[in-house]
Enzyme design. Sequence first.
Site, PDB file in Angstrom:
ATOM      1  N   ASP A 145     -60.157  39.329 -35.818  1.00  0.00           N
ATOM      2  CA  ASP A 145     -61.177  40.109 -35.019  1.00  0.00           C
ATOM      3  C   ASP A 145     -60.763  40.213 -33.502  1.00  0.00           C
ATOM      4  O   ASP A 145     -59.650  39.780 -33.038  1.00  0.00           O
ATOM      5  CB  ASP A 145     -62.830  39.175 -34.874  1.00  0.00           C
ATOM      6  CG  ASP A 145     -62.303  37.721 -34.640  1.00  0.00           C
ATOM      7  OD1 ASP A 145     -61.344  37.440 -34.238  1.00  0.00           O
ATOM      8  OD2 ASP A 145     -63.138  36.886 -34.689  1.00  0.00           O
ATOM      9  N   ASN A 150     -72.981  28.731 -35.148  1.00  0.00           N
ATOM     10  CA  ASN A 150     -74.256  29.046 -36.079  1.00  0.00           C
ATOM     11  C   ASN A 150     -73.583  29.720 -37.447  1.00  0.00           C
ATOM     12  O   ASN A 150     -74.352  30.264 -38.047  1.00  0.00           O
ATOM     13  CB  ASN A 150     -74.709  30.314 -35.197  1.00  0.00           C
ATOM     14  CG  ASN A 150     -73.713  31.412 -35.102  1.00  0.00           C
ATOM     15  OD1 ASN A 150     -72.747  31.327 -35.386  1.00  0.00           O
ATOM     16  ND2 ASN A 150     -74.246  32.390 -34.342  1.00  0.00           N
ATOM     17  N   HIS A 205     -70.884  31.433 -38.062  1.00  0.00           N
ATOM     18  CA  HIS A 205     -70.262  32.611 -38.036  1.00  0.00           C
ATOM     19  C   HIS A 205     -68.768  32.341 -38.491  1.00  0.00           C
ATOM     20  O   HIS A 205     -68.285  31.509 -37.984  1.00  0.00           O
ATOM     21  CB  HIS A 205     -70.373  33.622 -36.798  1.00  0.00           C
ATOM     22  CG  HIS A 205     -69.683  33.337 -35.462  1.00  0.00           C
ATOM     23  ND1 HIS A 205     -70.477  32.863 -34.276  1.00  0.00           N
ATOM     24  CD2 HIS A 205     -68.263  33.069 -35.271  1.00  0.00           C
ATOM     25  CE1 HIS A 205     -69.495  32.603 -33.344  1.00  0.00           C
ATOM     26  NE2 HIS A 205     -68.137  32.774 -33.934  1.00  0.00           N
ATOM     27  N   GLU A 258     -71.768  37.375 -37.491  1.00  0.00           N
ATOM     28  CA  GLU A 258     -72.904  36.558 -37.191  1.00  0.00           C
ATOM     29  C   GLU A 258     -73.919  36.661 -38.343  1.00  0.00           C
ATOM     30  O   GLU A 258     -74.127  37.326 -39.126  1.00  0.00           O
ATOM     31  CB  GLU A 258     -73.625  37.352 -36.096  1.00  0.00           C
ATOM     32  CG  GLU A 258     -72.633  37.371 -34.846  1.00  0.00           C
ATOM     33  CD  GLU A 258     -72.421  36.136 -34.081  1.00  0.00           C
ATOM     34  OE1 GLU A 258     -72.635  35.162 -34.441  1.00  0.00           O
ATOM     35  OE2 GLU A 258     -72.277  36.299 -32.729  1.00  0.00           O
TER      36      GLU A 258
HETATM   37  C1  GLP Z   1     -65.237  32.973 -31.757  1.00  0.00           C
HETATM   38  C2  GLP Z   1     -64.172  33.340 -32.875  1.00  0.00           C
HETATM   39  C3  GLP Z   1     -64.168  32.818 -34.308  1.00  0.00           C
HETATM   40  C4  GLP Z   1     -64.210  31.308 -34.185  1.00  0.00           C
HETATM   41  C5  GLP Z   1     -65.152  30.769 -33.156  1.00  0.00           C
HETATM   42  C6  GLP Z   1     -65.040  29.377 -32.820  1.00  0.00           C
HETATM   43  O1  GLP Z   1     -66.425  33.464 -31.854  1.00  0.00           O
HETATM   44  N1  GLP Z   1     -64.254  34.897 -33.122  1.00  0.00           N
HETATM   45  O2  GLP Z   1     -63.335  33.273 -34.998  1.00  0.00           O
HETATM   46  O3  GLP Z   1     -64.127  30.844 -35.316  1.00  0.00           O
HETATM   47  O4  GLP Z   1     -64.929  31.527 -32.010  1.00  0.00           O
HETATM   48  O5  GLP Z   1     -64.408  29.076 -31.727  1.00  0.00           O
HETATM   49  P1  GLP Z   1     -63.966  27.570 -31.628  1.00  0.00           P
HETATM   50  O6  GLP Z   1     -62.648  27.373 -32.534  1.00  0.00           O
HETATM   51  O7  GLP Z   1     -63.135  27.703 -30.122  1.00  0.00           O
HETATM   52  O8  GLP Z   1     -65.044  26.526 -31.606  1.00  0.00           O
END
Ligand code: GLP
Length: 248
Positions: free
Chosen positions: A73, A142, A144, A149
């Site tokens: 993404d 959440n 995702h 989402e």
């Molecule tokens: C972002 C990314 C996700 C990732 C999530 C969790 O929203 N788009 O791919 O898994 O954050 O991030 P973190 O690993 O910093 O908790």
Amino acid sequence: MELKFGSIRVFIEENALDLGKRAMEVFAKVLGRGPVNIGLATGSSPVPLYDELINAYKAGKLDFSNMTTFNLDEYYPIKKSDNQSYDYFMKDKLFNHINVNMDKLNIPNGEAADPAEECKRYDDLINSIGGVDLQVLGIGLNGHIAFNEPAKTFSRGTNLIDLTPSTIEANSRFFSSYDEVPKRALTMGIKNIMQAKEILLIASGEAKADIIAQTIFGEITPEVPSSVLQLHQNVTFVLDKACGKKLV
Ligand code: GLP
């Protein structure tokens, strides 16, 4: 500690260093097969893995010249040069430190003039290889995965989405304020992710213990996008102790 729930294999590691090493082992097995397509993730979760990949490369143990990558993404819109872009993140945390072929790195283009066209281009690219060999994933609070989402249906291909307030809030820790976080993103869809031959999900910290348990034991629903992983045949979760505490 190694556990198995249905087709989900779970490793619970003592700390971030061990978590990185375990994830690196899973990654290295796939990398060693020759030319491979790897799906990569951003966020703090995969950083211990990326650190270990860099260490292994510097020690002469891993070669990345045959690796083609597809990131999950990217914010939209965002300039690649912006130090909050996922393009910047990947270079900073991994690509600049290993022997990747720069022509083989794919990330959704946050600078694209037409996001719909960009989604199609990216989707065609993933479909043309029939899904990646290994997909690295983090997970949001959440549930995702990538930027998919909670929703009424599972998404299919790459799409432009509105981030939820909770994700904007969670990601604002990397920006100087909530207002500066882009409110939309380009993301691979659930179908793209499920096409991967193997999935490696990395998560750490107590705050994610509930969502991890829900992902593994809960109802399979698009309201918890990560729950769809119960339907995949080859998934490994690598967690730290705090994150895995509801599984033991
Ligand atoms: C972002 C990314 C996700 C990732 C999530 C969790 O929203 N788009 O791919 O898994 O954050 O991030 P973190 O690993 O910093 O908790």
